[in-house]
Scaffold this motif. Sequence first.
Motif, PDB file in Angstrom:
ATOM      1  N   PRO A 134      28.073   4.042 -12.254  1.00 19.66           N
ATOM      2  CA  PRO A 134      29.386   4.869 -11.639  1.00 19.66           C
ATOM      3  C   PRO A 134      30.491   4.779 -12.276  1.00 19.66           C
ATOM      4  CG  PRO A 134      28.106   3.641  -9.996  1.00 19.66           C
ATOM      5  CD  PRO A 134      27.652   3.085 -11.401  1.00 19.66           C
ATOM      6  N   ILE A 135      31.058   6.073 -12.806  1.00 19.62           N
ATOM      7  CA  ILE A 135      32.156   5.969 -13.620  1.00 19.62           C
ATOM      8  C   ILE A 135      33.385   6.808 -12.871  1.00 19.62           C
ATOM      9  CG2 ILE A 135      33.201   6.920 -15.817  1.00 19.62           C
ATOM     10  CD1 ILE A 135      31.058   4.784 -16.264  1.00 19.62           C
ATOM     11  N   THR A 136      34.416   6.203 -12.701  1.00 24.09           N
ATOM     12  CA  THR A 136      35.407   6.856 -11.902  1.00 24.09           C
ATOM     13  C   THR A 136      36.739   7.252 -12.852  1.00 24.09           C
ATOM     14  OG1 THR A 136      34.982   5.425 -10.023  1.00 24.09           O
ATOM     15  CG2 THR A 136      37.116   6.722 -10.028  1.00 24.09           C
ATOM     16  N   LYS A 137      37.068   8.464 -13.023  1.00 25.17           N
ATOM     17  CA  LYS A 137      38.342   8.774 -13.534  1.00 25.17           C
ATOM     18  C   LYS A 137      39.464   9.365 -12.767  1.00 25.17           C
ATOM     19  CE  LYS A 137      37.067   8.062 -17.863  1.00 25.17           C
ATOM     20  NZ  LYS A 137      37.837   7.210 -18.921  1.00 25.17           N
ATOM     21  N   ILE A 138      40.780   9.155 -12.980  1.00 23.12           N
ATOM     22  CA  ILE A 138      41.773   9.750 -12.245  1.00 23.12           C
ATOM     23  C   ILE A 138      42.724  10.310 -13.336  1.00 23.12           C
ATOM     24  CG2 ILE A 138      43.809   9.164 -11.033  1.00 23.12           C
ATOM     25  CD1 ILE A 138      41.292   8.088  -9.359  1.00 23.12           C
ATOM     26  N   LYS A 185      47.231  15.747  -9.958  1.00 22.81           N
ATOM     27  CA  LYS A 185      46.537  14.307  -9.765  1.00 22.81           C
ATOM     28  C   LYS A 185      45.214  14.427  -9.020  1.00 22.81           C
ATOM     29  CE  LYS A 185      47.684   9.525  -9.073  1.00 22.81           C
ATOM     30  NZ  LYS A 185      48.774   8.447  -8.558  1.00 22.81           N
ATOM     31  N   ALA A 186      44.233  13.901  -9.350  1.00 22.03           N
ATOM     32  CA  ALA A 186      43.090  13.980  -8.520  1.00 22.03           C
ATOM     33  C   ALA A 186      42.033  12.838  -9.397  1.00 22.03           C
ATOM     34  CB  ALA A 186      42.371  15.238  -8.570  1.00 22.03           C
ATOM     35  N   GLY A 187      41.107  12.376  -8.620  1.00 21.00           N
ATOM     36  CA  GLY A 187      40.213  11.451  -8.821  1.00 21.00           C
ATOM     37  C   GLY A 187      38.669  11.813  -8.822  1.00 21.00           C
ATOM     38  N   PHE A 231      41.694  16.601   5.734  1.00 18.84           N
ATOM     39  CA  PHE A 231      41.877  15.646   4.568  1.00 18.84           C
ATOM     40  C   PHE A 231      42.076  16.158   3.181  1.00 18.84           C
ATOM     41  CE2 PHE A 231      39.235  13.412   7.720  1.00 18.84           C
ATOM     42  CZ  PHE A 231      39.967  11.986   7.668  1.00 18.84           C
ATOM     43  N   LEU A 232      41.708  17.645   3.242  1.00 19.45           N
ATOM     44  CA  LEU A 232      42.250  18.416   2.082  1.00 19.45           C
ATOM     45  C   LEU A 232      43.350  18.570   1.798  1.00 19.45           C
ATOM     46  CD1 LEU A 232      39.277  21.197   2.059  1.00 19.45           C
ATOM     47  CD2 LEU A 232      39.509  19.129   0.648  1.00 19.45           C
ATOM     48  N   HIS A 245      40.988   9.373  -3.958  1.00 17.80           N
ATOM     49  CA  HIS A 245      40.785  10.497  -4.947  1.00 17.80           C
ATOM     50  C   HIS A 245      41.582  11.578  -4.646  1.00 17.80           C
ATOM     51  CE1 HIS A 245      36.728   8.392  -6.127  1.00 17.80           C
ATOM     52  NE2 HIS A 245      37.726   8.014  -6.712  1.00 17.80           N
ATOM     53  N   LEU A 246      41.995  11.699  -3.428  1.00 14.34           N
ATOM     54  CA  LEU A 246      43.019  12.999  -3.174  1.00 14.34           C
ATOM     55  C   LEU A 246      44.528  12.497  -2.855  1.00 14.34           C
ATOM     56  CD1 LEU A 246      40.553  14.950  -0.931  1.00 14.34           C
ATOM     57  CD2 LEU A 246      40.808  15.185  -3.237  1.00 14.34           C
ATOM     58  N   PHE A 247      45.348  13.272  -3.349  1.00 17.68           N
ATOM     59  CA  PHE A 247      46.743  12.965  -3.276  1.00 17.68           C
ATOM     60  C   PHE A 247      47.922  13.980  -2.914  1.00 17.68           C
ATOM     61  CE2 PHE A 247      44.588  10.752  -6.761  1.00 17.68           C
ATOM     62  CZ  PHE A 247      44.868   9.175  -6.595  1.00 17.68           C
ATOM     63  N   GLY A 248      47.222  14.487  -1.767  1.00 16.36           N
ATOM     64  CA  GLY A 248      48.155  15.389  -0.927  1.00 16.36           C
ATOM     65  C   GLY A 248      48.520  16.793  -1.715  1.00 16.36           C
ATOM     66  N   ASN A 249      49.944  17.125  -2.021  1.00 13.75           N
ATOM     67  CA  ASN A 249      50.287  18.226  -2.567  1.00 13.75           C
ATOM     68  C   ASN A 249      50.239  18.147  -4.316  1.00 13.75           C
ATOM     69  OD1 ASN A 249      51.162  19.520  -0.417  1.00 13.75           O
ATOM     70  ND2 ASN A 249      53.006  18.568  -0.433  1.00 13.75           N
TER      71      ASN A 249
END
Length: 925
Positions: free
Chosen positions: A632-636, A647-649, A701-702, A747-751
């Motif tokens: 599993p590879i995570t990228k931000i 910004k998103a992951g 959550f979106l 992985h989600l950062f609001g606006n």
Amino acid sequence: MWREVKVAATYGGMLHTFPWNGRGSIVALPPGDALYELQLGLRSSYTHLRGFSTTSATWQTETLDRTRNIGIIAHIDAGKTTTTERMLFYSGFTRRIGDVDEGSTVTDFLPAERARGITIQSAAITFHWPPGEVDGSTLQQTGADGAPIPRSASPHTINLIDTPGHADFTFEVMRSLRILDGAVCILDGVAGVEAQTEQVWNQASTYKIPRVIYVNKLDRDGAAFGRTVREVSSRLGVYPAVCQIPWFQGGNGPFVGVADAIHLQGLRWKEGEDGRAVKMADLQQLEAEEPSLAQELRRARIALVELLSEQDEAIVEKFFECDEDHLAVSSADIIESLRRCVLDQSSRIVPLFAGASFRNMGVQPLLDSIVNLLPSPPEAPDPEVSIGGVKGGLRRLLSGDLIVEQSEQATAPSKGKQHKKKKSALQSDSKDAISKLQSCALAFKVVNDPKRGVLVYVRVYSGSLDRNSLLFNTNLHLSERAPRLLKMYANDAVEVDSIPAGHIGVVVGLKQTRTGDTLVSYAGNKATPPEPLTSLQLRPIAVPPPVFFTSVEPHSLSEEKRMQESLALLLREDPSLHVTMDEESGQTLLSGMGELHLEIARDRLINDLKAKASMGRIEIGYRESALGASNPITKIFDKEVAGRKGKAGCMAVVEPLDEDASPEQVDQDTLLLEMYDGNRIIIRAPGLQAEHSRDEETSPFLPPGMDLVTFRAALQNGAMAALARGPQFVFPMHNTQVTLTVDPTSHLFGNETTASALSAAARQATAAALKDVQAGAGTTMMEPVMNVIISVDEASLGSVVHDISSSRGGHIISLDEEVPLPGTDASPTSQSALEEEQLPPIDPNRVYAPPDPFETPSIGVEIPVSTARPRTITAKVPLKEMVGYLKHLRSLTAGRGTFVMSVDRFENMSSQRQKAVLAELRGGF
């Protein structure tokens, strides 16, 4: 002692060979035999006949029973064009005999045809035989003494089409055959029945076209007439009715003429002359001069009568009336019996004639047989039409029955009186609609002429196609006006006012009509005829799949538009050409029926249409596939995109796709599970609950302003962008499964989380996962594999199977279990072959054939029937190995092998094959 007389007509027109200026030919006849002259239909007085003029501006309204629409079909270099040139010369159409080697022929007028000495596109030409004007009078059946008069005693109009013989132009032959009423199959007396002869013969059988056979080139060394006759029975599956046998001087000398089994006479031509003067000798004279030939002629007549007696009861009665004497049966009765057998679709008897066209021998009797034996348009098999999905014959359409049947199927059935009233109303309406149908024609060929523009060749099946009439195209559902009509004489043309039914002509000025379209005109020049005539289809042409392909590249970007326009014009002319765009390489791919076919298309593209383009090699679209799973590879992703912070992951896992295994169970966290270009993309978002609100899918959550549709699309686009380039070989990924997981809390950062940021994060995560696979289990190359169906004869089966399985890296799936390729119909040729297989085989050793003077025990003594048995090979072969395979297959099968193919799937390559392909791609070729 022979005397010379001038004649105006001979028996069947066979010696009625007036030159252009109308003067009679000199023919040698036996002296003082009035009965002999009477039987031959000779007149000692000279009658002036006007030469056939090509400057007439009107179309003569000849009766249809004096019209023959015929084609010449054969293997390449059998003598089709040479024979056509002699026909034109003897009919008075030309003043000199054209030569293929000199490039002076009438029908081969394209520069490419004259340069190569072969026919590339079919040419239509019209002439009269015997020479003279065709009037509208009824054909006289009997003479003053009550004896039957052959049809060839009166002038007939012959619309002749000279077709190509090369296998690459099979479709050109197919579209010409569909509009013919009869055909002449020419065989090379040295080579016998060749590969392409079998192909065109099967096509003619599919369209139920009556045929006669002409064995040519009997003057050449190695000519074997008897062996060729036996091959006709074994390879073509018909009974050859030998009407003529070759006349070799002294039994084993040079070829000087033919002995006619129908008329029991010998026809001899003088070597080196133009063939218009013929010396005729009856059976008694042959016995004195050529006893062995006379004896063989008797055997030929006996065999001919016996063969006809097996199929025709009328000739049996004539035989008994003649006290069972085969020689006493009149020639007129034999001709009528042959004609009945030729027109009977259930009969397998085909008349066979002999000659040497290049030496000007045997062509006039062949012209007589065309007029006497082949059908006129009303006698030809009723062409099949389709209207509103209902199929039937053209005669049923013109009577209105077919429209009634179609209307009854289209409407709900009713009962009782109401049904009778409705049916009578339908019949009345259909008769009214048919009565206003002015013409119905099939556009069987489109040609781009540099001087006249686009010429559309049409065969008119009913009514009369008039100048300036409005033609409705039932295929394209549009109307076009026909400003000019032409009657073609190969490359020359005469303008006419109308084209009557049963004839072939040309329409100039149609901008949309393509090969195979049906054209109808309606009373009052209506733009659109009433239903259901708008759905009328006349013998639609099934385009065979292409088997040879190459790339076409413009010299510059500015030339690309011109090249595309020229390609569109080529496709309108020749539907067997295909143009596709390879999305990966960006190449324009041109595919066709063979290497020569594409070479000619390139010449026409560059020389005729003046497109600045060149043909190159094909780029095969390889793929890359993962051999194992990644960690599993995570990228931000955290960058500014277009001046806005993003910004998103995303977390990605890449693994091989198991197509046989069912995908994981879809739960509420799975937002997407979709296949794209052989890859599966799964998007998961744990805890991202969807709340459905009218037309939009939303979630608390979106990020603000983003719905689930945009969320899924952004992640999907990112994964697809990463899969477009593999980590090791940079080919697009295939057979790969990507699972993207987005945790709403981390992985989600609001606006700050935008669609572009999500897409970039998914792309980076997927690309990193692919590199992780490369570092671990690695990746492998995949190549497209074709599903190939190959048709060969029994003798070539072993060599083709060995070549596929050993040299080309393919594997055999089955033998003789042909399955239609996806998206294609079973070819009519294969269906015809299946029907012919049900007929009992013909033993060639029981077929009458005269002995060949130079025959050796190794030639033509036994011809096993099994060699002609067709076999079908179904295999899977890499696409790279199929590039240029057609030429190799023809060399393995002596030209008899054919194949069709379609893309099946991508398969992993072996390490050895992968190294070879990579070396070639890197320039090692």
